[in-house]
Design an enzyme around this catalytic site. Structure first.
Site, PDB file in Angstrom:
ATOM      1  N   LYS A 124       0.825  -1.205   0.000  1.00 60.53           N
ATOM      2  CA  LYS A 124       0.000   0.000   0.000  1.00 60.53           C
ATOM      3  C   LYS A 124       0.861   1.257   0.000  1.00 60.53           C
ATOM      4  CE  LYS A 124      -2.334   1.052   3.722  1.00 60.53           C
ATOM      5  NZ  LYS A 124      -3.359   0.989   4.786  1.00 60.53           N
ATOM      6  N   ASP A 142      -6.807   1.298   0.998  1.00 64.89           N
ATOM      7  CA  ASP A 142      -6.859   1.435   2.458  1.00 64.89           C
ATOM      8  C   ASP A 142      -8.258   1.052   2.935  1.00 64.89           C
ATOM      9  OD1 ASP A 142      -8.456   3.544   1.717  1.00 64.89           O
ATOM     10  OD2 ASP A 142      -7.336   5.075   2.818  1.00 64.89           O
TER      11      ASP A 142
END
Length: 217
Positions: A124, A142
């Protein structure tokens, strides 16, 4: 699991997002690729606002790997101690700074594999840096994107990897660069976890969420 929106529906969703915010920006403050990398690494399990409060003073004195190493782990800890998991994060920032100096000529690499090899940098974080600094259509999933993707039918998936793949596979190409920012902002301010603000949602008529509310604030 909710069904995937059709291509025409997806195009309508992202055309709407684009009309509202043509050039969406991330909310983590940074001045270069290194400060962006550090800010994103610090933001895990923390709010952007909380990270920004800590990094404002920090980046005034340590905006390069060399300056971060000169500050040292103890010095860095003083700046980031208000952020969750700060001790481990400070340790990782110092380690990654050393690797950048020794192996990458003090430059942040533009490869996902190279980024993920750095301490404290997961997929991420790497995707955020690739997207925001190197302008690659990488999708950083997220909690906001995971929720919005599954709730609306934009990108349903059982985990973050599946949602990332759904965004990459189903969002029309012309919207890929900004897709994750539009979805984050939508999840942060309208499609919130509790009592989503369906009353002011610009994609309400396209969204597949069955339990729509009349919330506006």
């Amino acid at each position: 699991m909710v069904r995937q929106l059709t291509y025409p529906e997806m195009k309508a969703v992202f055309t709407t997002f684009q009309a509202i915010e043509p050039e969406p920006k991330g909310e983590l403050h940074h001045t270069n690729a290194f400060t962006l990398l550090v800010a994103v690494a610090l933001s895990a399990q923390a709010t952007d606002a909380g990270v920004n409060r800590a990094t404002g003073p920090l980046f005034q004195i340590a905006d390069t790997p060399e300056k971060m190493l000169a500050l040292g782990e103890e010095g860095l800890t003083e700046y980031v101690k208000t952020i969750g998991l700060f001790r481990n994060k400070a340790k990782n920032v110092i380690k990654l700074s050393r690797i950048l100096v020794e192996s990458y000529g003090s430059q942040v690499p533009s490869s996902r594999a190279a980024l993920q090899s750095l301490p404290g940098v997961g997929r991420k974080t790497a995707n955020v840096v690739l997207n925001m600094w190197f302008h690659q259509p990488a999708q950083a999933v997220d909690t906001h994107i995971f929720r919005v993707g599954n709730r609306t039918g934009i990108a349903p998936g059982k985990d973050e990897t599946a949602v990332e793949r759904a965004v990459e596979d189903n969002v029309p190409a012309e919207f890929q660069l900004h897709a994750h920012h539009w979805l984050i902002l939508h999840g942060r301010y309208i499609c919130v976890a509790r009592s989503p603000k369906c009353g002011i949602c610009p994609i309400r008529d396209l969204c597949l969420y069955e339990d729509k509310t009349d919330e506006k604030v």
